[in-house]
Every structure is written in C-alpha cells, then in structure tokens.
Design an enzyme around this catalytic site. Structure first.
Site, short mmCIF file in Angstrom:
data_model
loop_
_atom_site.label_atom_id
_atom_site.label_comp_id
_atom_site.label_asym_id
_atom_site.label_seq_id
_atom_site.Cartn_x
_atom_site.Cartn_y
_atom_site.Cartn_z
CG ASP A 25 11.50 46.25 -16.57
OD1 ASP A 25 12.33 46.43 -15.68
OD2 ASP A 25 11.79 45.78 -17.70
CG ASP A 78 9.44 39.77 -18.38
OD1 ASP A 78 9.25 38.88 -19.23
OD2 ASP A 78 9.12 40.97 -18.57
CD GLU A 85 7.33 30.67 -21.25
OE1 GLU A 85 6.12 30.88 -21.45
OE2 GLU A 85 8.09 30.09 -22.06
N GLY A 101 4.80 32.10 -23.21
CA GLY A 101 4.11 30.94 -23.77
C GLY A 101 4.95 30.01 -24.61
NE ARG A 106 2.08 38.00 -21.27
CZ ARG A 106 2.91 39.04 -21.30
NH1 ARG A 106 3.11 39.81 -20.24
NH2 ARG A 106 3.51 39.38 -22.42
CG ASP A 116 4.90 42.34 -24.10
OD1 ASP A 116 4.94 41.23 -23.54
OD2 ASP A 116 5.69 43.27 -23.84
C1 GLA Z 1 8.12 42.19 -21.20
C2 GLA Z 1 6.80 41.73 -20.62
C3 GLA Z 1 5.88 42.94 -20.46
C4 GLA Z 1 6.55 43.99 -19.56
C5 GLA Z 1 7.90 44.37 -20.14
C6 GLA Z 1 8.70 45.25 -19.19
O1 GLA Z 1 7.97 42.63 -22.50
O2 GLA Z 1 6.20 40.76 -21.44
O3 GLA Z 1 4.65 42.55 -19.91
O4 GLA Z 1 6.69 43.47 -18.27
O5 GLA Z 1 8.69 43.22 -20.41
O6 GLA Z 1 9.95 45.58 -19.69
#
Ligand code: GLA
Length: 386
Positions: A54, A132, A167, A169, A186, A190
């Site tokens: 990002d 994302d 997304e 999961g 994913r 995070d």
């Molecule tokens: C989400 C994603 C992360 C990262 C951030 C960036 O939280 O899950 O892996 O890419 O956005 O803003």
C-alpha cells in the site's frame, strides 16, 4: 490459461514492503532490497518477488486520464524504470491495490478501474498483484464478483501476473480463490510482530500473533496445492519490534517456529523485515535451504496436524520421493518431550532416518516411534526418510 499452470507451482517467495516501511516505501528501498537479494544469497535461495504494498501511488488521486500515478517524491523515476531494474537483476516486481474506491491506507483503489489498472501495470512490467479488500462490502458474493473481475482483467493483459488475494479469510477464499484466477489467498488477518495476540484499543483490533495464526490455517490443507496456496500472511521474522506494524518482537525460537510452520503449511514466504540490515541469525532463519526445500517441495502438500496433546503437537507433510517433513511443535511455556509414531506420519514400523533440518544433521534411525525434547515456543523440523 497456461499461466495458471506455471505460476505458483510452489508457494511464492519474496519480500513485501508493508511490515517494515508502511507508507515510507520508495524506489530507493526497492532497489536496495533487490541488490540485497543478490549479494545476501536470498535470490539463490529462491526468493523472487519484491512487492510494493500500500501507499505507492499519489494519494490525491488519479491523473486526468484516470490513471494511477506513482508518488512523485518516493518513486521519481516511475514504475516502468523500476521494473526494468528489477528484471535486470533476474527478480520480479509486485504491486498492490484494493477492490474498492480506496486502499486500506486510503490511497486510490481499483474498483471501477478493473480494466484500466491491470493494463497500466502490465505496461510497466508488473509481475504480481496483491489485491486487498478494505472498504468493500462484507458479503461473500460481492467479494467473488470483485476478485473475478480483477482476475479476468489480469489474464486479459496477456502478461503473467501472479494474483494474491487479501480478504483475510472471512469469506472462505480457499473455496473460490483458484476459480477467480488467484494463486494465493490470505486465510488470516494481519500477523503482527509478537508470539501472542495483541489488543490495540485505538483500532479496536485484536491483532494476531504467530501462535494463533497456526490454528487458522490448520484445517485448510485440502485447498492448498500447485497453483494455489493458503497465505498465512507475511513473515515477521527479524522485525524485532522495529517494524511499521505493531508488536514488540518475538524471540529467536518464536521466529524460527514461524519459519518452520509457514514452510510446513506451504504458506507463501514473503519476508517482512528490512533485509538490507538483517543480522546473521535472521539471515540463517530465512536462508536454510533444507528448511526452504520443505516449503518448495514439488508435491505441494500442506502439513496436517496429526497429534495434539495440550500444547505439544506433531504435524506431518508428505514430500516427493516418499519421505515426510515432521514438525514437533511446543506451544507451551516449558520444555516438553514430544513423541511421534511412524503410523501418525503415514509410515510403516520399519527402519527410517530422521534428519534435523535446522541443524542439518541426521539424528538417528527409528522404526516405531521417537521422542525429542522441545523447548518452549520452539519447533523441531525433521525430514524422515524410509
Ligand atoms: C491490510 C493488509 C495488509 C497490508 C495493509 C496495507 O491490512 O491485510 O497486509 O497490505 O492492508 O494498508
């Protein structure tokens, strides 16, 4: 369609800017990371994709033609020149967007530009897209629709672009990820730089640590295989509390456990620490070839949990050639003896050799069972060969 067969035949390996740099990612960081890939040996070990997460584009929005614009201060030479440099080193470049109007960090997203953006990325020479899902409707049907639209547009570019779904999961992407053209999805939120979860009140966020993520991927083994992988999120190995993401760091054993489990469970291996300054012990965790061979085994079978005894667990992963990778995992806070039987790991009670892959030494023969003392939060990763 041939790209679906060749791309991600084993779990993708590389580096992603988010965990360390967040919105500070720049062309200089990417070039220096690529140089480090070469001289540190990361590239020789199979790490290939350098992914800009990002915050790479101009925050104020698109240009008058509707095109995304790289941030002129952090990417002054633009993405095409950067991709050329990366390709010149035999590496691949990844980029990031979101299936809504804005990305998670509120930069322009690709919703409504699903034809235009992939065309632009392909013209730059982009090889990987992490897509994302912030600010998008929560239901599964919409997610499938939006990821399908992007997946089809990527294929239409005619360029091989690995499609990484993010997304988190909640909408079971393992059920439909391949169908929409995805190569990895994913299966967790995070992962932060910590062994346990961390509560972050300002964001009302129970951020995941290394240990709880293991359970989120545990029962998804049937969905992983050549061309499509359950993504347990980027590695926090080596961040040591210095990342852009939350967490005070984990200890050596805990980082080693992340590596053992991500390898055994066939997760993509996307490094998150600053490799330009990584210490020797971190390099050793990221570049143990016998450990990486477990992740990259061509059979592509994700490990299954075959024993759970309180905090002591045994996981087994069939490898090509009839051997198996076995993980003895101690999630508890005191040392534990873990015993594993031949039957549990799908083998006969006949002579077989166990090799400690982290130490790269044979630890002996056994036929029916073997027992090892495993330290707290540690793993032993073994290769067992009949
Ligand atoms: C989400 C994603 C992360 C990262 C951030 C960036 O939280 O899950 O892996 O890419 O956005 O803003």
């Amino acid at each position: 369609m041939s790209q679906l067969k060749t791309l991600a035949s084993t779990p993708p390996m590389g580096w992603n800017s988010w965990n360390t740099f967040g919105a500070r990612v720049s062309e200089a960081v990417i070039r220096e990371t690529a140089d480090t890939f070469i001289f540190s040996g990361l590239k020789d070990c199979g790490y290939e994709y350098i992914v800009i997460d990002d915050c790479w584009s101009r925050r104020e929005g698109r240009d008058q033609n509707g095109n995304l614009v790289p941030d002129p201060e952090r990417f002054p030479n633009g993405m095409k020149a950067l991709a050329d440099t990366i390709h010149g080193k035999g590496l691949k470049l990844g980029i990031y967007s979101d299936a809504a109007d804005f990305t998670c960090a509120s930069y322009p997203g690709s919703y409504g530009f699903e034809e235009e953006d992939p065309r632009l990325w392909a013209s730059w020479g982009i090889d990987f897209l992490k897509y994302d899902y912030c600010h998008a409707p929560v239901d599964q049907a919409t997610a499938i629709q939006r990821y399908t639209r992007m997946g089809q547009a990527l294929q239409k570019t005619g360029r091989e672009i690995l499609f990484s779904l993010c997304e988190w999961g909640g909408r079971s992407p393992f059920l439909w990820g391949r169908q929409v053209g995805g190569h990895m999805w994913r299966v967790t939120g995070d992962v932060v730089d910590s062994w346990t979860n961390i509560w972050i009140p300002e964001h009302n966020w129970n951020a995941l640590g290394i240990d709880p993520v293991i359970d989120l991927a545990a029962n998804l083994h049937v969905y992983a295989g050549p061309g499509g992988w359950n993504d347990m999120d980027m590695l926090v190995v080596g961040l040591k509390g210095k990342g852009h993401i939350p967490g005070m760091g984990a200890n050596f054993a805990e980082y080693q456990t992340q590596m053992s489990m991500w390898c055994a469970l066939c997760s993509p291996l996307m490094i998150g620490c600053d490799v330009r300054t990584m210490e020797k012990e971190v390099a050793a965790l990221l570049m143990n070839r016998e450990v990486l061979a477990v992740n990259q085994d061509p059979l592509g079978k994700q490990a299954r949990r075959v024993q759970k005894n309180g905090p002591s667990e045994v996981w087994a992963k069939p490898l090509s050639g009839g051997s198996a990778a076995v993980v003895l995992l101690n999630r508890g806070s005191s040392a534990a003896e873990i015993t594993c039987t031949a039957g549990e790991i799908g083998m006969l009670d006949a002579s077989k050799l166990a090799r400690d892959l982290w130490k790269q030494v044979d630890i002996g023969d056994f036929s029916r069972s073997f027992t090892q003392l495993v330290q707290p939060h540690s793993t032993m990763l073994l290769k067992v060969t009949p």
